[in-house]
Design a protein around this motif. Structure first.
Motif, PDB file in Angstrom:
ATOM      1  N   GLN B 104      49.743  39.153  50.054  1.00  0.00           N
ATOM      2  CA  GLN B 104      48.480  39.717  50.540  1.00  0.00           C
ATOM      3  C   GLN B 104      47.496  39.830  49.378  1.00  0.00           C
ATOM      4  O   GLN B 104      46.303  39.595  49.542  1.00  0.00           O
ATOM      5  CB  GLN B 104      48.728  41.091  51.171  1.00  0.00           C
ATOM      6  CG  GLN B 104      47.481  41.741  51.757  1.00  0.00           C
ATOM      7  CD  GLN B 104      46.984  41.032  53.000  1.00  0.00           C
ATOM      8  OE1 GLN B 104      47.691  40.857  53.980  1.00  0.00           O
ATOM      9  NE2 GLN B 104      45.735  40.583  52.967  1.00  0.00           N
ATOM     10  N   VAL B 106      47.286  37.907  46.724  1.00  0.00           N
ATOM     11  CA  VAL B 106      46.721  36.580  46.453  1.00  0.00           C
ATOM     12  C   VAL B 106      45.724  36.211  47.555  1.00  0.00           C
ATOM     13  O   VAL B 106      44.628  35.710  47.284  1.00  0.00           O
ATOM     14  CB  VAL B 106      47.830  35.509  46.353  1.00  0.00           C
ATOM     15  CG1 VAL B 106      47.230  34.141  46.127  1.00  0.00           C
ATOM     16  CG2 VAL B 106      48.801  35.853  45.239  1.00  0.00           C
ATOM     17  N   ALA B 107      46.079  36.483  48.800  1.00  0.00           N
ATOM     18  CA  ALA B 107      45.190  36.164  49.928  1.00  0.00           C
ATOM     19  C   ALA B 107      43.859  36.890  49.776  1.00  0.00           C
ATOM     20  O   ALA B 107      42.792  36.320  50.008  1.00  0.00           O
ATOM     21  CB  ALA B 107      45.852  36.544  51.248  1.00  0.00           C
ATOM     22  N   GLN B 109      42.380  37.629  47.166  1.00  0.00           N
ATOM     23  CA  GLN B 109      41.548  36.964  46.170  1.00  0.00           C
ATOM     24  C   GLN B 109      40.885  35.729  46.733  1.00  0.00           C
ATOM     25  O   GLN B 109      39.734  35.432  46.441  1.00  0.00           O
ATOM     26  CB  GLN B 109      42.377  36.574  44.954  1.00  0.00           C
ATOM     27  CG  GLN B 109      42.506  37.714  43.978  1.00  0.00           C
ATOM     28  CD  GLN B 109      43.834  37.689  43.302  1.00  0.00           C
ATOM     29  OE1 GLN B 109      44.455  36.644  43.233  1.00  0.00           O
ATOM     30  NE2 GLN B 109      44.250  38.829  42.804  1.00  0.00           N
ATOM     31  N   ILE B 110      41.619  34.979  47.551  1.00  0.00           N
ATOM     32  CA  ILE B 110      41.063  33.747  48.118  1.00  0.00           C
ATOM     33  C   ILE B 110      39.971  34.073  49.123  1.00  0.00           C
ATOM     34  O   ILE B 110      38.992  33.341  49.263  1.00  0.00           O
ATOM     35  CB  ILE B 110      42.169  32.929  48.820  1.00  0.00           C
ATOM     36  CG1 ILE B 110      43.253  32.537  47.833  1.00  0.00           C
ATOM     37  CG2 ILE B 110      41.597  31.716  49.487  1.00  0.00           C
ATOM     38  CD1 ILE B 110      44.348  31.712  48.454  1.00  0.00           C
ATOM     39  N   LYS B 111      40.154  35.195  49.810  1.00  0.00           N
ATOM     40  CA  LYS B 111      39.308  35.560  50.941  1.00  0.00           C
ATOM     41  C   LYS B 111      37.809  35.369  50.708  1.00  0.00           C
ATOM     42  O   LYS B 111      37.130  34.747  51.481  1.00  0.00           O
ATOM     43  CB  LYS B 111      39.533  37.035  51.259  1.00  0.00           C
ATOM     44  CG  LYS B 111      39.876  37.298  52.678  1.00  0.00           C
ATOM     45  CD  LYS B 111      40.042  38.769  52.904  1.00  0.00           C
ATOM     46  CE  LYS B 111      40.817  39.113  54.145  1.00  0.00           C
ATOM     47  NZ  LYS B 111      40.782  38.232  55.270  1.00  0.00           N
ATOM     48  N   VAL B 118      37.805  29.244  44.081  1.00  0.00           N
ATOM     49  CA  VAL B 118      39.265  29.335  44.175  1.00  0.00           C
ATOM     50  C   VAL B 118      39.900  28.349  43.209  1.00  0.00           C
ATOM     51  O   VAL B 118      40.864  28.663  42.513  1.00  0.00           O
ATOM     52  CB  VAL B 118      39.741  29.070  45.620  1.00  0.00           C
ATOM     53  CG1 VAL B 118      41.253  29.048  45.680  1.00  0.00           C
ATOM     54  CG2 VAL B 118      39.193  30.120  46.553  1.00  0.00           C
ATOM     55  N   ILE B 121      39.688  29.827  39.670  1.00  0.00           N
ATOM     56  CA  ILE B 121      40.623  30.915  39.355  1.00  0.00           C
ATOM     57  C   ILE B 121      42.041  30.433  39.182  1.00  0.00           C
ATOM     58  O   ILE B 121      42.761  30.899  38.304  1.00  0.00           O
ATOM     59  CB  ILE B 121      40.673  31.935  40.503  1.00  0.00           C
ATOM     60  CG1 ILE B 121      39.378  32.660  40.657  1.00  0.00           C
ATOM     61  CG2 ILE B 121      41.748  32.937  40.236  1.00  0.00           C
ATOM     62  CD1 ILE B 121      39.580  34.020  41.193  1.00  0.00           C
TER      63      ILE B 121
END
Lengths: 480, 145
Positions: B104, B106-107, B109-111, B118, B121
């Protein structure tokens, strides 16, 4: 390198840069299943965007086991258009887009990959019947476990001719039949639908026969939700072989009977409790019902008479706010001996008294938690200056927690606070929360939120002034 | 007490009741493979120490929802490489709560980032030609609205 992005997260390859090594792609060390797991924490659109990151990521998102075709932003915009002409154009355009989106993603997906969740939620009617039928076939062929189909009626209930009709015959042909158009996917769907664990059908036509067909043929179906089906007339949930644990039937205005008997149902929610027949439901411990009458408490005890003494959680939604104060009948009400939690949802309109509901509290000798959820429209926030009504004195031996949500400092709320302070002799916590307890489907506009925050602030001040002084020190009192 | 051996030879002791939060370790114990110690060749010492910190905290403060929430929030404030090591370890050791938490993170951060951000990073190399990328973006136009 976008240094802004790296600095913003404080998280980056600065260490590597310092020792002069090339910057490593750490995330590629993770195996595919973990990357897909990470993607499943994102929305469908966010996940699909990762397909452009690099060649490795092109199809990772397609392995996601949950597909939620969520277009709530578009729907909210749609419902806020005031001009009919613009609305009709917008709807037409957006419907095409939505259908194209689902077609593209769902119909192109790998049919052998199991699907855990599929959610389709948009205002579509029978005009898109063939499309919806295809999507369902694909979902069942992929052994979908949780399926939600919410086709959003327009404001006025649509005539049943316009709503999409759910026919189980269309994909459950007998195996001997060969017809033009019968395909492999038919065959997979015929087997696959039995993987269903949860089915939610809202604002479409589904009959009792179809629902019963699913109940009997899906050995894992534990959750069934039906809302706004105008062709649901009769529903029978009977027989110990049915796996159903949770049943919800709401806003089906043509309903004439729901019979639930000889099953292991654990939880039931319905707005049609006046048509409910309950028999031999030994596991039923959690019930949500709503009613319109002035004698709601008495109605509830009669609707739920066969399981009243086993209920552990009761949620009652009072649609009319005038409840007659049933002072003398505390001994006439059957006892809810196992009731631990009682949630009362009421309209706070015009500050009518809710003290009549305490008769139900007195009939629940083991009650530990009481929650009041007050729903009011922001233009109906009124505080009347009337005398506080009182209810019969009766010690509540186990009531430890009282929560009042949607508090606004009205007489109706103060009455209850005083009632509990007087009668709840083991009360440990009193929680006052002025925030709107409703799960509003649409995010609110900035204006609405501003107005709300103003009222919440006022309510908090009220609560402090009115109640704080009354609370003895051993009770934990919080204003959220 | 259970003894765990990391890939680089470090040894850790942990209570069995805590260690069984890892389904992998739980099954090893049940299958009687845990006589003296359990070798974990896929997890290095530093990472194993962090994982044990997590499961110990979640065992002792089981009912303290607020406390665990703030612990979790602090726990994931590590550099990228460490976070991925923890993810791999959580996956190998089959500790659902830890895997959910780290994935979650990591998700999240991508969001909110664009594709370029992305890539930056995570140092993902863009191996598409401009034409290939443009075609892909066009095919998935609905995702980029």
């Amino acid at each position: 390198m976008e240094s802004r992005a790296i600095l913003a997260t404080g998280f980056g390859p600065r260490k590597c840069a310092k020792i002069g090594q090339p910057l490593k792609d750490q995330i590629s060390r993770l195996p595919d299943e973990i990357l897909v797991y990470i993607l499943s924490c994102l929305t469908l659109k966010e996940a699909a965007r990762t397909s452009v990151l690099s060649k490795r990521w092109i199809d990772l998102w397609r392995s996601m086991a949950c597909l939620d075709f969520d277009a709530s932003k578009v729907l909210k915009k749609m419902f806020s258009i005031s001009s009919w002409g613009r609305y009709a154009d917008f709807v037409r355009k957006e419907r095409c887009k939505y259908v194209e989106w689902v077609d593209k993603v769902l119909l192109q997906s790998d049919k052998s990959l199991a699907l855990d969740d599929l959610r389709v939620a948009f205002c579509l009617d029978n005009f898109y019947g063939d499309k919806i039928h295809k999507w369902l076939q694909h979902a069942f062929a992929r052994r979908v476990q949780r399926l939600e189909l919410n086709l959003f009626a327009d404001d006025d209930p649509p005539s049943s001719q316009e709503s999409y009709t759910f026919h189980y015959e269309l994909f459950c042909l007998s195996s001997g039949q060969s017809q033009p158009g019968y395909s492999e996917i038919h065959h997979h769907a015929q087997i696959g639908f039995k993987s269903l664990r949860a089915l939610s059908l809202k604002s479409l036509n589904v009959t009792g026969e179809v629902l019963e067909f699913f109940l009997i043929n899906c050995p894992f179906l534990e959750r069934l939700v039906v809302e706004a089906s105008s062709v649901l007339i009769n529903l029978r949930v009977c027989g110990p072989s049915i796996a159903l644990k949770y049943l919800e039937v709401c806003c089906c205005l043509m309903l004439q009977s729901i019979i639930v008997s000889d099953t292991n149902l654990v939880s039931l929610k319905t707005t049609e409790a006046h048509h409910l027949v309950l028999q031999n439901v030994p596991m039923l411990v959690n019930v949500w019902v709503s009613g319109n009458s002035r004698n709601l408490v008495r109605d509830v005890t009669s609707w739920l008479s066969c399981c009243l003494s086993k209920l552990e959680v009761l949620t009652l939604r009072a649609n009319k706010f005038q409840v007659s104060q049933e002072k003398g009948i505390v001994h006439e009400l059957p006892q809810l001996t196992n009731l631990k939690e009682f949630v009362l949802i009421a309209s706070a309109s015009k500050d009518h008294s809710l003290i009549g509901f305490t008769s139900l509290i007195r009939a629940s000798p083991n009650l530990e938690k009481f929650v009041l959820k007050l729903e009011s429209w922001w233009d109906d926030m009124v505080r009347r200056d009337r005398k506080l009504k009182k209810a019969a004195s009766f010690p509540l031996q186990h009531l430890k927690v009282v929560e009042l949500l949607g508090y606004y400092g009205r007489r109706s709320e103060l009455e209850l606070v005083e009632y509990f302070l007087e009668n709840a002799i083991v009360l440990e916590k009193l929680i006052i929360d002025p925030r709107d307890p409703r799960n509003v489907t649409w995010p609110k506009t900035r204006k609405e939120r501003k107005q709300e925050k103003k009222q919440e602030k006022l309510a908090r001040i009220c609560a402090k002034q009115q109640i704080e002084g009354l609370i003895p020190s051993h009770i934990e009192f919080s204003i959220l | 007490m259970i003894v765990l051996n990391s890939s680089d030879g470090a040894t850790f002791e942990v209570e069995e009741s805590v260690a069984v939060q890892s389904q992998t370790i739980k099954h090893m114990i049940e299958d009687n493979c845990a006589d003296t110690s359990i070798p974990l060749p896929n997890v290095n010492g530093v990472t194993l120490a962090r994982v044990l910190e997590y499961i110990k905290k979640h065992a002792e403060a089981k009912d303290d929802e607020e406390g665990l929430k703030s612990f979790d929030a602090e726990f994931v404030k590590v550099d990228q490489a460490s976070l991925f090591e923890i993810i791999l370890a959580a996956n190998y050791l089959d500790i659902k709560g830890l895997l959910d938490l780290t994935c979650q993170t990591v998700a999240d951060q991508i969001k909110d980032l664009t594709v370029e951000e992305v890539r930056a990073i995570f140092n993902i190399m863009n191996d598409f030609t401009p034409e290939e990328e443009a075609k892909l973006r066009n095919d998935h136009a609905w995702a980029f609205e």
